[in-house]
Enzyme design. Structure first.
Site, PDB file in Angstrom:
ATOM      1  N   HIS A   1     -97.869 107.138  96.705  1.00  6.01           N
ATOM      2  CA  HIS A   1     -99.102 107.214  96.313  1.00  6.01           C
ATOM      3  C   HIS A   1     -99.053 106.633  94.764  1.00  6.01           C
ATOM      4  O   HIS A   1    -100.124 106.467  93.949  1.00  6.01           O
ATOM      5  CB  HIS A   1     -99.310 108.924  96.090  1.00  6.01           C
ATOM      6  CG  HIS A   1    -100.819 109.035  96.000  1.00  6.01           C
ATOM      7  ND1 HIS A   1    -101.377 110.322  96.667  1.00  6.01           N
ATOM      8  CD2 HIS A   1    -102.055 108.130  95.785  1.00  6.01           C
ATOM      9  CE1 HIS A   1    -102.774 110.282  96.537  1.00  6.01           C
ATOM     10  NE2 HIS A   1    -103.147 108.853  96.296  1.00  6.01           N
TER      11      HIS A   1
ATOM     12  N   ASP B   1    -105.350 115.348  98.411  1.00 12.78           N
ATOM     13  CA  ASP B   1    -103.888 115.357  98.414  1.00 12.78           C
ATOM     14  C   ASP B   1    -103.466 116.958  98.413  1.00 12.78           C
ATOM     15  O   ASP B   1    -104.233 117.798  97.903  1.00 12.78           O
ATOM     16  CB  ASP B   1    -103.627 114.749  97.081  1.00 12.78           C
ATOM     17  CG  ASP B   1    -102.135 114.125  96.979  1.00 12.78           C
ATOM     18  OD1 ASP B   1    -101.232 114.864  97.629  1.00 12.78           O
ATOM     19  OD2 ASP B   1    -101.737 113.126  96.470  1.00 12.78           O
TER      20      ASP B   1
ATOM     21  N   HIS C   1    -101.179 117.664  96.590  1.00  9.90           N
ATOM     22  CA  HIS C   1    -100.581 117.364  95.339  1.00  9.90           C
ATOM     23  C   HIS C   1    -101.466 116.916  94.070  1.00  9.90           C
ATOM     24  O   HIS C   1    -102.248 116.198  94.554  1.00  9.90           O
ATOM     25  CB  HIS C   1     -99.104 116.692  95.091  1.00  9.90           C
ATOM     26  CG  HIS C   1     -97.968 116.852  96.169  1.00  9.90           C
ATOM     27  ND1 HIS C   1     -98.210 116.299  97.369  1.00  9.90           N
ATOM     28  CD2 HIS C   1     -97.136 118.070  96.394  1.00  9.90           C
ATOM     29  CE1 HIS C   1     -97.248 117.111  98.125  1.00  9.90           C
ATOM     30  NE2 HIS C   1     -96.635 118.034  97.433  1.00  9.90           N
TER      31      HIS C   1
ATOM     32  N   ASP D   1    -100.687 115.210  91.360  1.00 13.71           N
ATOM     33  CA  ASP D   1    -100.140 113.791  90.967  1.00 13.71           C
ATOM     34  C   ASP D   1    -100.553 113.501  89.532  1.00 13.71           C
ATOM     35  O   ASP D   1    -100.812 112.382  89.063  1.00 13.71           O
ATOM     36  CB  ASP D   1    -100.725 112.860  91.915  1.00 13.71           C
ATOM     37  CG  ASP D   1     -99.882 112.919  93.452  1.00 13.71           C
ATOM     38  OD1 ASP D   1     -98.947 113.730  93.358  1.00 13.71           O
ATOM     39  OD2 ASP D   1    -100.465 112.260  94.260  1.00 13.71           O
TER      40      ASP D   1
ATOM     41  N   HIS E   1     -94.611 108.800  92.025  1.00 12.07           N
ATOM     42  CA  HIS E   1     -95.748 109.077  93.209  1.00 12.07           C
ATOM     43  C   HIS E   1     -96.396 110.474  92.427  1.00 12.07           C
ATOM     44  O   HIS E   1     -97.311 110.886  93.071  1.00 12.07           O
ATOM     45  CB  HIS E   1     -95.475 108.999  94.493  1.00 12.07           C
ATOM     46  CG  HIS E   1     -94.363 110.490  94.986  1.00 12.07           C
ATOM     47  ND1 HIS E   1     -94.261 110.661  96.235  1.00 12.07           N
ATOM     48  CD2 HIS E   1     -93.519 111.129  94.188  1.00 12.07           C
ATOM     49  CE1 HIS E   1     -93.368 111.671  96.310  1.00 12.07           C
ATOM     50  NE2 HIS E   1     -93.065 111.869  95.325  1.00 12.07           N
TER      51      HIS E   1
ATOM     52  N   ASP F   1    -104.193 110.984 100.574  1.00 11.34           N
ATOM     53  CA  ASP F   1    -102.688 111.011 100.898  1.00 11.34           C
ATOM     54  C   ASP F   1    -102.503 112.164 102.192  1.00 11.34           C
ATOM     55  O   ASP F   1    -103.456 112.863 102.209  1.00 11.34           O
ATOM     56  CB  ASP F   1    -101.996 111.700  99.836  1.00 11.34           C
ATOM     57  CG  ASP F   1    -100.441 111.888  99.919  1.00 11.34           C
ATOM     58  OD1 ASP F   1    -100.189 112.013 101.045  1.00 11.34           O
ATOM     59  OD2 ASP F   1     -99.827 111.838  98.807  1.00 11.34           O
TER      60      ASP F   1
ATOM     61  N   ASP G   1    -100.413 113.787 103.449  1.00 15.79           N
ATOM     62  CA  ASP G   1    -100.023 115.045 103.408  1.00 15.79           C
ATOM     63  C   ASP G   1    -101.003 116.012 102.778  1.00 15.79           C
ATOM     64  O   ASP G   1    -100.761 117.219 102.737  1.00 15.79           O
ATOM     65  CB  ASP G   1     -98.674 115.031 102.366  1.00 15.79           C
ATOM     66  CG  ASP G   1     -99.205 114.835 100.789  1.00 15.79           C
ATOM     67  OD1 ASP G   1    -100.226 115.205 100.362  1.00 15.79           O
ATOM     68  OD2 ASP G   1     -98.039 114.750  99.961  1.00 15.79           O
TER      69      ASP G   1
ATOM     70  N   GLU H   1     -98.643 107.532 101.998  1.00 15.03           N
ATOM     71  CA  GLU H   1     -97.449 108.347 102.183  1.00 15.03           C
ATOM     72  C   GLU H   1     -97.124 108.668 103.585  1.00 15.03           C
ATOM     73  O   GLU H   1     -96.681 109.490 103.802  1.00 15.03           O
ATOM     74  CB  GLU H   1     -97.659 109.819 101.338  1.00 15.03           C
ATOM     75  CG  GLU H   1     -97.741 109.634  99.873  1.00 15.03           C
ATOM     76  CD  GLU H   1     -96.543 109.461  99.123  1.00 15.03           C
ATOM     77  OE1 GLU H   1     -95.435 109.578  99.953  1.00 15.03           O
ATOM     78  OE2 GLU H   1     -96.332 109.277  97.842  1.00 15.03           O
TER      79      GLU H   1
END
Length: 371
Positions: free
Chosen positions: A153, A176, A178, A180, A193, A284, A286, A329
């Site tokens: 990312h 996402d 996360h 980030d 990332h 992302d 994830d 990712e």
């Protein structure tokens, strides 16, 4: 309490800082494209570029993300079933040598010895992202929607910057697990990332270390024009930044409470009121639950279902606001061969739905002929 948190609480309410930030933006003078209703209908031309960057995180294999995405056959679906004009610009050559282990102990500012973290692979990530920025800008100036296939990312540093070079007053939708948004002083790992948002937000510029490697980058995204969806693994300093900046953030708690369709509609209205701003979507993989996709470096339980992700992408597409997208990712070296096969099928579904594929099927313009 973390030094960054204290710094934010003592400084972020400062009107003087906000005014100076706005004045700086007004004086930038970069060449940017006005967003209009015409842009909303330029969705038949797409430019795909691979950004096989793995230096923003420690697990090998994410550099294979672009080839894995292409293996899904999504481009064929877009061109054959939807009759879209898709140009594949290939993968960017970052000129990277084989990666070697990074040594050293990384201690956040405010730790026992007060030593700030040095981002890992700083030179490589900075150089690669400059190339990504240039390529994304080129694709957009070719009057195409830009689709960047990561890579980790950290590639969004360059892709979002490249979009902001062409479209002014840009909105950013970050999907996402996360946030980030760790800054270089607050990161607990040094993995870049986990930092891309901090590099591109205007209001965080005073809180970032100055690196000569990023002297080409100008953060242009205002915090009020950012929305998160899918959060469920957020560092305490990241949460502090979100709250102090007033960033719109829908965690999985809000998705569960409100439903994904309501969440994405509210998010888009927040960052692009009345469809007034173009949107860069950074997705992302994830963000999906780990039962849906395990072939990613930082899978987290409790995420979006595939159906929820499809609804989100359908709503973004139907809004007509998306001018650029990241898809990042994917790591085919993680998980079993069955996991990889499932991930490829998921990728095909997500990337076709994102550009208008109807999950109920499409006729492709074909008509039945009587026997």
């Amino acid at each position: 309490m973390n030094t960054f948190v204290l710094h934010l609480k003592s400084n972020f309410g400062c009107n003087k800082f906000l005014k100076s930030s706005l004045l700086l933006r007004a004086k930038l003078g970069f060449t940017a494209r006005n967003f209009s209703s015409k842009t909303k209908f330029q969705q038949t031309r797409i430019g795909v570029v691979g950004a096989p960057l793995d230096r923003g995180q420690p697990k090998p294999g994410v550099e294979l993300g672009p080839s894995t995405c292409r293996e899904s056959g999504f481009i064929t679906v877009l061109t054959k079933a939807l009759n879209l004009d898709v140009k594949d610009y290939g993968d960017i050559d970052f000129g990277l040598s084989p990666r070697s282990p990074v040594s050293g102990t990384y201690i956040p500012t405010g730790g026992t010895d007060g030593v700030p973290i040095k981002p890992k692979y700083l030179e490589e990530v900075a150089s690669a992202n400059r190339k990504i920025s240039d390529m994304v800008s080129k694709i957009l100036r070719d009057d195409r929607i830009s689709l960047t296939l990561g890579g980790d990312h950290s590639v969004a540093i360059g892709s979002v910057h490249g979009t902001s070079e062409v479209y002014k007053d840009l909105a950013l939708l970050w999907v996402d697990a996360h946030a980030d948004i760790n800054t270089t002083p607050t990161s607990l790992t040094g993995n870049m990332h986990g930092m891309p948002v901090s590099f591109i937000v205007e209001e965080l510029k005073p809180y970032m270390d100055k690196f000569a490697q990023f002297d080409w980058l100008t953060p242009r995204i205002s915090a009020k024009n950012i929305a998160y969806i899918g959060l469920r693994d957020v560092d305490f300093s990241e949460r502090s930044a979100i709250e102090m900046l007033g960033i719109t953030a829908y965690s999985m708690k809000e998705v569960d409470q409100l439903g994904i369709r309501s969440v994405i509609q509210m998010a888009l209205e927040k960052i692009s009121p009345g469809g007034s701003r173009p949107v860069h979507l950074s997705f992302d993989i994830d963000s999906l639950d780990d039962t849906e996709v395990i072939t990613t470096g930082t899978a987290v339980p409790g995420g979006l279902t595939l159906r929820e992700a499809n609804i989100l992408l359908e709503e973004v597409h139907n809004s007509g606001l998306m001018v650029a997208m990241d898809f990042v990712e994917v790591n085919p070296k993680l998980g079993s061969s069955e996991n990889v096969t499932r991930t490829i099928n998921v990728i095909r579904q997500l990337l076709t739905v994102a550009f208008g594929y109807n999950r109920g099927g499409v006729s492709g313009g074909r008509k039945l002929t009587a026997l």
